[in-house]
Write a protein that holds these residues in place. Structure first.
Motif, PDB file in Angstrom:
ATOM      1  N   UNK A 151       0.825  -1.198   0.000  1.00  0.00           N
ATOM      2  CA  UNK A 151       0.000   0.000   0.000  1.00  0.00           C
ATOM      3  C   UNK A 151       0.853   1.239   0.000  1.00  0.00           C
ATOM      4  N   UNK A 152       0.593   2.103   0.968  1.00  0.00           N
ATOM      5  CA  UNK A 152       1.337   3.345   1.116  1.00  0.00           C
ATOM      6  C   UNK A 152       2.088   3.319   2.446  1.00  0.00           C
ATOM      7  N   UNK A 153       2.882   4.337   2.699  1.00  0.00           N
ATOM      8  CA  UNK A 153       3.592   4.429   3.972  1.00  0.00           C
ATOM      9  C   UNK A 153       2.649   4.990   5.031  1.00  0.00           C
ATOM     10  N   UNK A 154       1.681   4.170   5.406  1.00  0.00           N
ATOM     11  CA  UNK A 154       0.626   4.655   6.295  1.00  0.00           C
ATOM     12  C   UNK A 154       0.455   3.783   7.531  1.00  0.00           C
ATOM     13  N   UNK A 155       1.508   3.040   7.917  1.00  0.00           N
ATOM     14  CA  UNK A 155       1.421   2.201   9.115  1.00  0.00           C
ATOM     15  C   UNK A 155       1.864   3.038  10.308  1.00  0.00           C
ATOM     16  N   UNK A 156       0.968   3.305  11.264  1.00  0.00           N
ATOM     17  CA  UNK A 156       1.330   4.193  12.386  1.00  0.00           C
ATOM     18  C   UNK A 156       2.400   3.608  13.291  1.00  0.00           C
ATOM     19  N   UNK A 157       3.306   4.479  13.737  1.00  0.00           N
ATOM     20  CA  UNK A 157       4.319   4.087  14.705  1.00  0.00           C
ATOM     21  C   UNK A 157       5.315   3.071  14.195  1.00  0.00           C
ATOM     22  N   UNK A 158       5.564   3.069  12.877  1.00  0.00           N
ATOM     23  CA  UNK A 158       6.439   2.050  12.296  1.00  0.00           C
ATOM     24  C   UNK A 158       7.512   2.680  11.424  1.00  0.00           C
ATOM     25  N   UNK A 159       8.666   1.998  11.359  1.00  0.00           N
ATOM     26  CA  UNK A 159       9.699   2.351  10.405  1.00  0.00           C
ATOM     27  C   UNK A 159       9.463   1.598   9.108  1.00  0.00           C
ATOM     28  N   UNK A 160      10.022   2.098   7.996  1.00  0.00           N
ATOM     29  CA  UNK A 160       9.736   1.526   6.682  1.00  0.00           C
ATOM     30  C   UNK A 160      11.012   1.325   5.868  1.00  0.00           C
ATOM     31  N   UNK A 161      11.002   0.270   5.068  1.00  0.00           N
ATOM     32  CA  UNK A 161      11.970   0.093   3.992  1.00  0.00           C
ATOM     33  C   UNK A 161      11.171  -0.285   2.755  1.00  0.00           C
ATOM     34  N   UNK A 162      11.202   0.570   1.740  1.00  0.00           N
ATOM     35  CA  UNK A 162      10.468   0.277   0.507  1.00  0.00           C
ATOM     36  C   UNK A 162      11.191  -0.816  -0.260  1.00  0.00           C
ATOM     37  N   UNK A 163      10.466  -1.869  -0.603  1.00  0.00           N
ATOM     38  CA  UNK A 163      11.054  -3.004  -1.302  1.00  0.00           C
ATOM     39  C   UNK A 163      10.885  -2.898  -2.809  1.00  0.00           C
ATOM     40  N   UNK A 164       9.671  -2.607  -3.264  1.00  0.00           N
ATOM     41  CA  UNK A 164       9.429  -2.518  -4.705  1.00  0.00           C
ATOM     42  C   UNK A 164       8.030  -1.977  -4.968  1.00  0.00           C
ATOM     43  N   UNK A 165       7.881  -1.308  -6.125  1.00  0.00           N
ATOM     44  CA  UNK A 165       6.559  -0.937  -6.599  1.00  0.00           C
ATOM     45  C   UNK A 165       5.892  -2.170  -7.188  1.00  0.00           C
ATOM     46  N   UNK A 166       4.578  -2.225  -7.094  1.00  0.00           N
ATOM     47  CA  UNK A 166       3.844  -3.322  -7.694  1.00  0.00           C
ATOM     48  C   UNK A 166       3.458  -2.942  -9.117  1.00  0.00           C
ATOM     49  N   UNK A 167       4.088  -3.573 -10.107  1.00  0.00           N
ATOM     50  CA  UNK A 167       3.791  -3.340 -11.511  1.00  0.00           C
ATOM     51  C   UNK A 167       2.795  -4.394 -11.984  1.00  0.00           C
ATOM     52  N   UNK A 168       1.599  -3.953 -12.320  1.00  0.00           N
ATOM     53  CA  UNK A 168       0.539  -4.881 -12.695  1.00  0.00           C
ATOM     54  C   UNK A 168       0.444  -5.038 -14.206  1.00  0.00           C
ATOM     55  N   UNK A 169      -0.053  -6.206 -14.618  1.00  0.00           N
ATOM     56  CA  UNK A 169      -0.261  -6.472 -16.041  1.00  0.00           C
ATOM     57  C   UNK A 169      -1.474  -7.380 -16.223  1.00  0.00           C
ATOM     58  N   UNK A 170      -2.060  -7.294 -17.419  1.00  0.00           N
ATOM     59  CA  UNK A 170      -3.235  -8.096 -17.749  1.00  0.00           C
ATOM     60  C   UNK A 170      -2.794  -9.359 -18.474  1.00  0.00           C
ATOM     61  N   UNK A 171      -3.301 -10.507 -18.012  1.00  0.00           N
ATOM     62  CA  UNK A 171      -2.905 -11.797 -18.590  1.00  0.00           C
ATOM     63  C   UNK A 171      -4.128 -12.680 -18.755  1.00  0.00           C
ATOM     64  N   UNK A 172      -3.965 -13.692 -19.609  1.00  0.00           N
ATOM     65  CA  UNK A 172      -5.032 -14.680 -19.806  1.00  0.00           C
ATOM     66  C   UNK A 172      -4.404 -15.960 -20.323  1.00  0.00           C
ATOM     67  N   UNK A 173      -5.120 -17.057 -20.196  1.00  0.00           N
ATOM     68  CA  UNK A 173      -4.648 -18.354 -20.696  1.00  0.00           C
ATOM     69  C   UNK A 173      -4.874 -18.448 -22.200  1.00  0.00           C
ATOM     70  N   UNK A 174      -3.993 -19.124 -22.922  1.00  0.00           N
ATOM     71  CA  UNK A 174      -4.202 -19.311 -24.369  1.00  0.00           C
ATOM     72  C   UNK A 174      -5.564 -19.924 -24.690  1.00  0.00           C
ATOM     73  N   UNK A 175      -6.044 -20.816 -23.830  1.00  0.00           N
ATOM     74  CA  UNK A 175      -7.348 -21.453 -24.090  1.00  0.00           C
ATOM     75  C   UNK A 175      -8.475 -20.432 -24.111  1.00  0.00           C
ATOM     76  N   UNK A 176      -8.376 -19.407 -23.266  1.00  0.00           N
ATOM     77  CA  UNK A 176      -9.412 -18.381 -23.228  1.00  0.00           C
ATOM     78  C   UNK A 176      -9.361 -17.515 -24.484  1.00  0.00           C
ATOM     79  N   UNK A 177      -8.170 -17.308 -25.022  1.00  0.00           N
ATOM     80  CA  UNK A 177      -8.004 -16.420 -26.169  1.00  0.00           C
ATOM     81  C   UNK A 177      -8.195 -17.137 -27.497  1.00  0.00           C
TER      82      UNK A 177
END
Length: 297
Positions: A151-177
């Motif tokens: 999510x965002x850096x919104x956890x109260x009373x906590x320290x943070x280390x950003x690991x990675x952004x979530x990069x989303x993509x659209x996928x489907x099975x060959x059978x569906x296509x």
């Protein structure tokens, strides 16, 4: 937190009292502690004087715990056990310890688990205890040293280390296509769509990002990425998923990326920890190791 010294009696007094309370005998307590009976009696007497409370009633040769003494003995026994456990842990494992880490199921399975052997090899003294939590929680109420948070850096009373952004993509099975003409984002609209509960509205944002408006029509909703990805593989519908979760499936052809499949970013993954426990050695080891893992190059 610090306490005035008057609330911290000497450890030998406490040990003597706990032994007598547990064994019910000064003689047996003296044997266990390798002290004389007189020494044990004097230490118990000094503790009573410090507390201003009678911990035992004396009936000839018998010592009987007072109600206050029984309560004090019970609480003190737990504190002494904690001290003993901490001492044993430090003595047997001076460079490690137990690390309780809350993880998100998909992130833990697909991103953290493949890397964890490298951490264990570099820090053999640290024992990692992983537990799944899908929503933020109160560190004061849960016995965790850290958590993986999305999510965002919104956890109260906590320290943070950003690991990675979530990069989303659209996928489907060959059978569906199969037999469908899917060459542009507009061709995705007729496909049944799968959605993860924590990313509601993701498909609507995906179509809007491509200048399209469509009904936010979802065929099936899931609470776990792993289940949704498996459903997508079986041809149940198209899915919007973080890229790192399906890289192997895309490489093997089990899933296919849809046209202009990049869906944008909805948040990031963070390692979070309670500020009060920031210096806990196993946590420091994990934090430093993760920082190296995500460093460019």
């Amino acid at each position: 937190m610090t306490f005035p010294r008057r609330f911290l009696p000497p450890l030998p007094w406490l040990s003597a009292f706990e032994a007598v309370a547990r064994l019910g005998s000064v003689t047996e307590a003296a044997a266990e502690l390798d002290l004389s009976q007189g020494a044990v009696s004097r230490q118990v007497q000094k503790l009573e004087d410090r507390l201003g409370q009678r911990l035992f009633t004396r009936d000839r040769q018998r010592l009987i715990l007072t109600p206050a003494g029984a309560t004090y003995a019970k609480e003190l026994r737990g504190a002494l056990a904690t001290i003993a456990s901490a001492t044993l842990s430090l003595s047997s494992n001076p460079h490690g310890g137990l690390l309780n880490l809350a993880i998100l199921p998909a992130f833990g399975t697909y991103w953290l688990a493949p890397r964890l052997p490298r951490f264990m090899a570099a820090h053999p003294g640290v024992t990692v205890n992983l537990a799944t939590r899908t929503h933020p929680f109160d560190f004061a109420r849960e016995d965790f040293h850290a958590a993986i948070h999305f999510g965002q850096r919104d956890w109260p009373g906590a320290g943070f280390l950003k690991l990675m952004e979530e990069e989303n993509m659209a996928v489907a099975a060959p059978a569906l296509l199969a037999g469908r003409k899917v060459e542009a984002p507009s061709d995705v609209a007729p496909l049944p769509r799968l959605q993860i509960e924590s990313r509601k509205g993701a498909w609507r944002r995906w179509f809007m990002a491509h200048g399209l408006g469509t009904e936010d029509r979802i065929a099936v909703q899931f609470d776990q990425f792993a289940t949704m990805i498996e459903a997508a593989k079986q041809g149940l519908g198209a899915a919007l998923v973080p890229r790192f979760l399906v890289e192997a499936d895309l490489a093997s052809g089990v899933l296919q990326a849809l046209p202009q499949s990049e869906a944008g970013r909805f948040g990031a993954y963070y390692l979070v920890w309670p500020e009060a426990g920031a210096d806990y050695p196993p946590l420091v080891s994990l934090r430093d190791w993760l920082a190296e893992e995500i460093a460019p190059g």
